[in-house]
Design an enzyme around this catalytic site. Sequence first.
Site, mmCIF file in Angstrom:
data_model
loop_
_atom_site.group_PDB
_atom_site.id
_atom_site.type_symbol
_atom_site.label_atom_id
_atom_site.label_comp_id
_atom_site.label_asym_id
_atom_site.label_seq_id
_atom_site.Cartn_x
_atom_site.Cartn_y
_atom_site.Cartn_z
ATOM 1 N N HIS A 134 0.834 -1.209 0.000
ATOM 2 C CA HIS A 134 0.000 0.000 0.000
ATOM 3 C C HIS A 134 0.869 1.260 0.000
ATOM 4 O O HIS A 134 0.695 2.159 -0.819
ATOM 5 C CB HIS A 134 -0.919 -0.028 1.233
ATOM 6 C CG HIS A 134 -1.815 1.170 1.386
ATOM 7 N ND1 HIS A 134 -3.182 1.111 1.212
ATOM 8 C CD2 HIS A 134 -1.544 2.465 1.709
ATOM 9 C CE1 HIS A 134 -3.710 2.308 1.410
ATOM 10 N NE2 HIS A 134 -2.726 3.154 1.723
ATOM 11 N N GLU A 135 1.831 1.314 0.913
ATOM 12 C CA GLU A 135 2.678 2.514 1.014
ATOM 13 C C GLU A 135 3.573 2.659 -0.221
ATOM 14 O O GLU A 135 3.824 3.773 -0.673
ATOM 15 C CB GLU A 135 3.510 2.483 2.300
ATOM 16 C CG GLU A 135 2.692 2.475 3.597
ATOM 17 C CD GLU A 135 1.635 3.575 3.705
ATOM 18 O OE1 GLU A 135 1.757 4.621 3.040
ATOM 19 O OE2 GLU A 135 0.650 3.361 4.463
ATOM 20 N N HIS B 57 -5.688 6.959 -2.843
ATOM 21 C CA HIS B 57 -6.682 6.018 -2.327
ATOM 22 C C HIS B 57 -7.848 5.864 -3.302
ATOM 23 O O HIS B 57 -8.232 6.824 -3.966
ATOM 24 C CB HIS B 57 -7.201 6.496 -0.968
ATOM 25 C CG HIS B 57 -6.158 6.428 0.092
ATOM 26 N ND1 HIS B 57 -5.951 7.422 1.006
ATOM 27 C CD2 HIS B 57 -5.247 5.461 0.361
ATOM 28 C CE1 HIS B 57 -4.951 7.078 1.801
ATOM 29 N NE2 HIS B 57 -4.511 5.897 1.431
ATOM 30 N N TYR C 261 -10.151 2.260 1.387
ATOM 31 C CA TYR C 261 -10.370 2.246 2.827
ATOM 32 C C TYR C 261 -11.669 1.521 3.163
ATOM 33 O O TYR C 261 -12.522 1.328 2.304
ATOM 34 C CB TYR C 261 -10.393 3.679 3.371
ATOM 35 C CG TYR C 261 -9.025 4.177 3.779
ATOM 36 C CD1 TYR C 261 -7.863 3.543 3.338
ATOM 37 C CD2 TYR C 261 -8.878 5.279 4.611
ATOM 38 C CE1 TYR C 261 -6.615 3.996 3.719
ATOM 39 C CE2 TYR C 261 -7.622 5.735 4.987
ATOM 40 C CZ TYR C 261 -6.501 5.092 4.543
ATOM 41 O OH TYR C 261 -5.262 5.535 4.920
ATOM 42 N N HIS D 138 1.640 4.271 -2.989
ATOM 43 C CA HIS D 138 1.621 5.734 -2.850
ATOM 44 C C HIS D 138 2.896 6.314 -3.462
ATOM 45 O O HIS D 138 2.850 7.251 -4.248
ATOM 46 C CB HIS D 138 1.547 6.146 -1.381
ATOM 47 C CG HIS D 138 0.170 6.073 -0.787
ATOM 48 N ND1 HIS D 138 -0.955 6.499 -1.455
ATOM 49 C CD2 HIS D 138 -0.252 5.651 0.442
ATOM 50 C CE1 HIS D 138 -2.018 6.326 -0.677
ATOM 51 N NE2 HIS D 138 -1.624 5.805 0.473
HETATM 52 ZN ZN LIG Z 1 -2.720 5.144 2.083
#
Ligand SMILES: [Zn+2]
Length: 265
Positions: free
Chosen positions: A166-167, A176, A222, A170
Amino acid sequence: MARTSVFRFSALALLLLSAFCWADNEAEEQLSVSERLSRANSNLIRSVDEPILIEGDIAIDSEAERNADPCTSRGCMWGKWSDGKVYIPYYITNHFSSREKAIITRGLESFSSFSCIRFRPSRSDDRDWLQIESQNGCWSYVGRSGGKQVVSLARSGCLYHGTVQHELLHALGFNHEQTRSDRDNHIQVLLHNVVSGMQHNFNKIATLNQGTPYDYNSVMQYHKYAFSRNNQPTMLPIPNPNVSFGNAQEMSRNDKARLNTLYKC
Ligand SMILES: [Zn+2]
């Protein structure tokens, strides 16, 4: 004799303790990336020299950047080499144990199995690189920001395969899922259930969606209760509010497809 029973007692205590830890780990394994991020990043007390975090785990250097898509305004993609691969230097600081380093490395290396992204150890002449540190919580900048760029993976709470992916997404330029430009066709945001002052986490971004569908199973989506002030959902899927979403434990097929499209792998 006394020493033996003390030893026995400690051995038993250790055994019980590890059994409890094991049971705890079992439950932990079921958490989605999104839940892990909320846990790890909740109640963080940030100091003035740390970057501002938006959307829970995206670092920015000033408030002004909030609604901008850094990738479209600054060209934040990582460069491709003549062999068609995108080499991204990384440096893992030495405050991680070897077990923790292995989790990070596995996350970094996973990208080479489904894309042209190749994370490689940094060298002294690298201009831009990811510095992977255990700071306060799990967070990253969006896209290449130039020079040393911190990706924080706190030792407590962030060292899971999906969280690492996930990071890194980014850092590769992805936002997101719930901030996608077309999200209103797929997610209804219930701002009245959002913690006061946290509404900006649901601002839409002029994202490049590259023809990929909105993906409830994206590792960048999310969960239903993200930033909830009252245990009521902050997002509901459209049209069926009962469809589950935000439960990804690692990158979805779509996450991989859009990465390959963005970097023309
Ligand atoms: Zn994030």
